[in-house]
Design a protein around this motif. Structure first.
Motif, PDB file in Angstrom:
ATOM      1  N   TYR A  35      49.823  53.891  45.303  1.00 40.36           N
ATOM      2  CA  TYR A  35      49.664  54.320  43.910  1.00 40.36           C
ATOM      3  C   TYR A  35      48.554  53.526  43.227  1.00 40.36           C
ATOM      4  CZ  TYR A  35      50.754  55.399  39.066  1.00 40.36           C
ATOM      5  OH  TYR A  35      50.658  55.804  37.755  1.00 40.36           O
ATOM      6  N   LEU A  36      48.579  52.198  43.403  1.00 38.04           N
ATOM      7  CA  LEU A  36      47.548  51.347  42.804  1.00 38.04           C
ATOM      8  C   LEU A  36      46.160  51.715  43.321  1.00 38.04           C
ATOM      9  CD1 LEU A  36      49.316  47.866  42.898  1.00 38.04           C
ATOM     10  CD2 LEU A  36      48.881  49.282  40.881  1.00 38.04           C
ATOM     11  N   ALA A  37      46.050  51.968  44.610  1.00 40.57           N
ATOM     12  CA  ALA A  37      44.755  52.331  45.202  1.00 40.57           C
ATOM     13  C   ALA A  37      44.301  53.700  44.702  1.00 40.57           C
ATOM     14  CB  ALA A  37      44.850  52.314  46.722  1.00 40.57           C
ATOM     15  N   LYS A  38      45.220  54.667  44.686  1.00 38.18           N
ATOM     16  CA  LYS A  38      44.873  56.028  44.264  1.00 38.18           C
ATOM     17  C   LYS A  38      44.322  56.045  42.838  1.00 38.18           C
ATOM     18  CE  LYS A  38      46.925  60.558  43.373  1.00 38.18           C
ATOM     19  NZ  LYS A  38      48.170  61.330  43.345  1.00 38.18           N
ATOM     20  N   HIS A  39      44.920  55.261  41.966  1.00 36.70           N
ATOM     21  CA  HIS A  39      44.525  55.252  40.564  1.00 36.70           C
ATOM     22  C   HIS A  39      43.553  54.115  40.232  1.00 36.70           C
ATOM     23  CE1 HIS A  39      47.202  58.515  39.522  1.00 36.70           C
ATOM     24  NE2 HIS A  39      48.110  57.946  40.293  1.00 36.70           N
ATOM     25  N   ARG A  40      43.152  53.369  41.257  1.00 39.66           N
ATOM     26  CA  ARG A  40      42.162  52.299  41.121  1.00 39.66           C
ATOM     27  C   ARG A  40      42.561  51.283  40.040  1.00 39.66           C
ATOM     28  NH1 ARG A  40      37.165  54.800  39.651  1.00 39.66           N
ATOM     29  NH2 ARG A  40      36.148  52.880  40.283  1.00 39.66           N
ATOM     30  N   ILE A  41      43.838  50.960  40.013  1.00 38.24           N
ATOM     31  CA  ILE A  41      44.371  50.053  38.994  1.00 38.24           C
ATOM     32  C   ILE A  41      43.794  48.650  39.147  1.00 38.24           C
ATOM     33  CG2 ILE A  41      46.476  49.007  38.044  1.00 38.24           C
ATOM     34  CD1 ILE A  41      46.193  52.050  37.505  1.00 38.24           C
ATOM     35  N   MET A  42      43.710  48.154  40.375  1.00 35.56           N
ATOM     36  CA  MET A  42      43.204  46.793  40.574  1.00 35.56           C
ATOM     37  C   MET A  42      41.734  46.686  40.157  1.00 35.56           C
ATOM     38  SD  MET A  42      45.949  45.358  41.309  1.00 35.56           S
ATOM     39  CE  MET A  42      45.309  43.718  41.491  1.00 35.56           C
ATOM     40  N   GLU A  43      40.953  47.720  40.445  1.00 36.83           N
ATOM     41  CA  GLU A  43      39.556  47.723  40.011  1.00 36.83           C
ATOM     42  C   GLU A  43      39.471  47.732  38.486  1.00 36.83           C
ATOM     43  OE1 GLU A  43      37.342  50.860  41.936  1.00 36.83           O
ATOM     44  OE2 GLU A  43      38.320  50.388  43.843  1.00 36.83           O
ATOM     45  N   LEU A  44      40.307  48.545  37.854  1.00 36.41           N
ATOM     46  CA  LEU A  44      40.330  48.607  36.398  1.00 36.41           C
ATOM     47  C   LEU A  44      40.677  47.238  35.819  1.00 36.41           C
ATOM     48  CD1 LEU A  44      40.364  50.119  33.661  1.00 36.41           C
ATOM     49  CD2 LEU A  44      42.766  50.644  34.132  1.00 36.41           C
ATOM     50  N   LEU A  45      41.718  46.619  36.344  1.00 35.76           N
ATOM     51  CA  LEU A  45      42.130  45.318  35.823  1.00 35.76           C
ATOM     52  C   LEU A  45      41.069  44.243  36.088  1.00 35.76           C
ATOM     53  CD1 LEU A  45      45.922  45.369  36.738  1.00 35.76           C
ATOM     54  CD2 LEU A  45      44.876  45.750  34.507  1.00 35.76           C
ATOM     55  N   ASN A  46      40.420  44.311  37.238  1.00 36.62           N
ATOM     56  CA  ASN A  46      39.328  43.367  37.519  1.00 36.62           C
ATOM     57  C   ASN A  46      38.181  43.559  36.536  1.00 36.62           C
ATOM     58  OD1 ASN A  46      40.542  42.031  39.662  1.00 36.62           O
ATOM     59  ND2 ASN A  46      39.713  43.423  41.185  1.00 36.62           N
ATOM     60  N   ASP A  47      37.827  44.821  36.267  1.00 36.67           N
ATOM     61  CA  ASP A  47      36.773  45.109  35.288  1.00 36.67           C
ATOM     62  C   ASP A  47      37.153  44.569  33.915  1.00 36.67           C
ATOM     63  OD1 ASP A  47      35.204  46.418  37.138  1.00 36.67           O
ATOM     64  OD2 ASP A  47      35.644  48.437  36.406  1.00 36.67           O
ATOM     65  N   MET A  48      38.398  44.804  33.533  1.00 40.73           N
ATOM     66  CA  MET A  48      38.860  44.358  32.213  1.00 40.73           C
ATOM     67  C   MET A  48      38.818  42.837  32.108  1.00 40.73           C
ATOM     68  SD  MET A  48      39.655  47.148  30.568  1.00 40.73           S
ATOM     69  CE  MET A  48      41.077  47.303  29.531  1.00 40.73           C
ATOM     70  N   CYS A  49      39.278  42.160  33.148  1.00 38.64           N
ATOM     71  CA  CYS A  49      39.251  40.692  33.145  1.00 38.64           C
ATOM     72  C   CYS A  49      37.818  40.168  33.086  1.00 38.64           C
ATOM     73  CB  CYS A  49      39.966  40.136  34.372  1.00 38.64           C
ATOM     74  SG  CYS A  49      41.748  40.322  34.300  1.00 38.64           S
ATOM     75  N   ALA A  50      36.924  40.796  33.843  1.00 40.13           N
ATOM     76  CA  ALA A  50      35.518  40.377  33.835  1.00 40.13           C
ATOM     77  C   ALA A  50      34.914  40.558  32.444  1.00 40.13           C
ATOM     78  CB  ALA A  50      34.730  41.169  34.878  1.00 40.13           C
ATOM     79  N   ALA A  51      35.216  41.681  31.810  1.00 35.99           N
ATOM     80  CA  ALA A  51      34.687  41.936  30.470  1.00 35.99           C
ATOM     81  C   ALA A  51      35.222  40.927  29.466  1.00 35.99           C
ATOM     82  CB  ALA A  51      35.025  43.366  30.037  1.00 35.99           C
ATOM     83  N   VAL A  52      36.495  40.612  29.536  1.00 40.14           N
ATOM     84  CA  VAL A  52      37.080  39.622  28.631  1.00 40.14           C
ATOM     85  C   VAL A  52      36.418  38.256  28.843  1.00 40.14           C
ATOM     86  CG1 VAL A  52      39.179  38.293  28.127  1.00 40.14           C
ATOM     87  CG2 VAL A  52      39.281  40.779  28.268  1.00 40.14           C
ATOM     88  N   CYS A  53      36.216  37.880  30.095  1.00 49.52           N
ATOM     89  CA  CYS A  53      35.574  36.590  30.381  1.00 49.52           C
ATOM     90  C   CYS A  53      34.125  36.569  29.905  1.00 49.52           C
ATOM     91  CB  CYS A  53      35.634  36.296  31.880  1.00 49.52           C
ATOM     92  SG  CYS A  53      37.294  35.931  32.456  1.00 49.52           S
ATOM     93  N   PHE A  54      33.437  37.692  30.024  1.00 48.50           N
ATOM     94  CA  PHE A  54      32.028  37.744  29.613  1.00 48.50           C
ATOM     95  C   PHE A  54      31.897  37.685  28.097  1.00 48.50           C
ATOM     96  CE2 PHE A  54      28.105  39.893  28.425  1.00 48.50           C
ATOM     97  CZ  PHE A  54      27.179  39.223  29.203  1.00 48.50           C
ATOM     98  N   TYR A  55      32.672  38.518  27.381  1.00 45.59           N
ATOM     99  CA  TYR A  55      32.532  38.621  25.928  1.00 45.59           C
ATOM    100  C   TYR A  55      33.351  37.592  25.149  1.00 45.59           C
ATOM    101  CZ  TYR A  55      30.032  42.983  26.585  1.00 45.59           C
ATOM    102  OH  TYR A  55      29.123  43.929  26.958  1.00 45.59           O
ATOM    103  N   LYS A  56      34.435  37.116  25.743  1.00 44.16           N
ATOM    104  CA  LYS A  56      35.331  36.145  25.087  1.00 44.16           C
ATOM    105  C   LYS A  56      35.687  36.569  23.650  1.00 44.16           C
ATOM    106  CE  LYS A  56      33.525  32.316  27.798  1.00 44.16           C
ATOM    107  NZ  LYS A  56      32.860  33.128  28.780  1.00 44.16           N
ATOM    108  N   PRO A  57      36.275  37.760  23.507  1.00 46.46           N
ATOM    109  CA  PRO A  57      36.585  38.248  22.156  1.00 46.46           C
ATOM    110  C   PRO A  57      37.717  37.456  21.514  1.00 46.46           C
ATOM    111  CG  PRO A  57      37.573  39.670  23.796  1.00 46.46           C
ATOM    112  CD  PRO A  57      36.733  38.671  24.551  1.00 46.46           C
ATOM    113  N   GLU A  58      37.669  37.374  20.197  1.00 48.69           N
ATOM    114  CA  GLU A  58      38.752  36.718  19.459  1.00 48.69           C
ATOM    115  C   GLU A  58      40.033  37.540  19.582  1.00 48.69           C
ATOM    116  OE1 GLU A  58      38.913  33.774  17.738  1.00 48.69           O
ATOM    117  OE2 GLU A  58      36.936  33.371  18.614  1.00 48.69           O
ATOM    118  N   ASP A  59      39.887  38.850  19.426  1.00 48.03           N
ATOM    119  CA  ASP A  59      41.030  39.770  19.503  1.00 48.03           C
ATOM    120  C   ASP A  59      41.016  40.437  20.882  1.00 48.03           C
ATOM    121  OD1 ASP A  59      43.055  41.626  19.145  1.00 48.03           O
ATOM    122  OD2 ASP A  59      41.914  42.873  17.736  1.00 48.03           O
ATOM    123  N   VAL A  60      41.604  39.763  21.854  1.00 50.75           N
ATOM    124  CA  VAL A  60      41.580  40.256  23.237  1.00 50.75           C
ATOM    125  C   VAL A  60      42.265  41.612  23.341  1.00 50.75           C
ATOM    126  CG1 VAL A  60      42.333  39.801  25.608  1.00 50.75           C
ATOM    127  CG2 VAL A  60      41.424  37.945  24.215  1.00 50.75           C
TER     128      VAL A  60
END
Length: 148
Positions: A35-60
């Motif tokens: 299920y995780l592979a079919k819906h690419r959940i791990m890739e999505l979460l990795n992208d989200m984590c990378a974006a949070v680390c890059f931008y470091k938003p106040e309101d995560v």
């Protein structure tokens, strides 16, 4: 010596029940992984984590909600890499600040942006010119990252 399992029917039932439970757990785990592979959940979460680390938003939380909404609006192939992020990766490869990087440097930089096996395969298959400027690098990155 006989195994204690063989001594009583109750003990055998417990052992076989545990084995069945383990088999059910393995099947549930396999289904969850599919299920995780079919819906690419791990890739999505990795992208989200990378974006949070890059931008470091106040309101995560708000940032993540907006990132998901943007992904929904712009289609699934939209990554979280904006032009400034791609420029930053180019800058890391262009250590001498001459505005041009080699094909090998380009490939290494593009692979660092890839978040899926398909994107990595796309980068590996690309014909990259011997010298790549920042504009060409951005286009190569967008071509590689649009692959699902």
């Amino acid at each position: 010596l006989k195994s204690p399992v063989a001594r009583t029917p109750r003990a055998r039932t417990r052992v076989f029940g545990a084995m069945a439970s383990t088999a059910e757990s393995n099947e549930e785990l396999r289904q969850a992984q599919e299920y995780l592979a079919k819906h690419r959940i791990m890739e999505l979460l990795n992208d989200m984590c990378a974006a949070v680390c890059f931008y470091k938003p106040e309101d995560v939380r708000g940032f993540l909600l907006e990132a998901l909404a943007k992904r929904e609006r712009e289609g699934e192939e939209h990554g979280f890499f904006e032009d400034q992020e791609i420029d930053a990766v180019f800058g890391l490869a262009d250590l001498m600040r001459i505005g041009v990087i080699s094909a090998e440097q380009s490939k290494t930089a593009l692979l660092s942006l890839a978040s899926s096996q398909k994107q990595k395969e796309q980068v590996e298959a690309m014909r990259i010119p011997a010298e790549v400027d920042q504009t060409a690098f951005k286009q190569l990155a967008k071509d590689a990252l649009k692959v699902l």
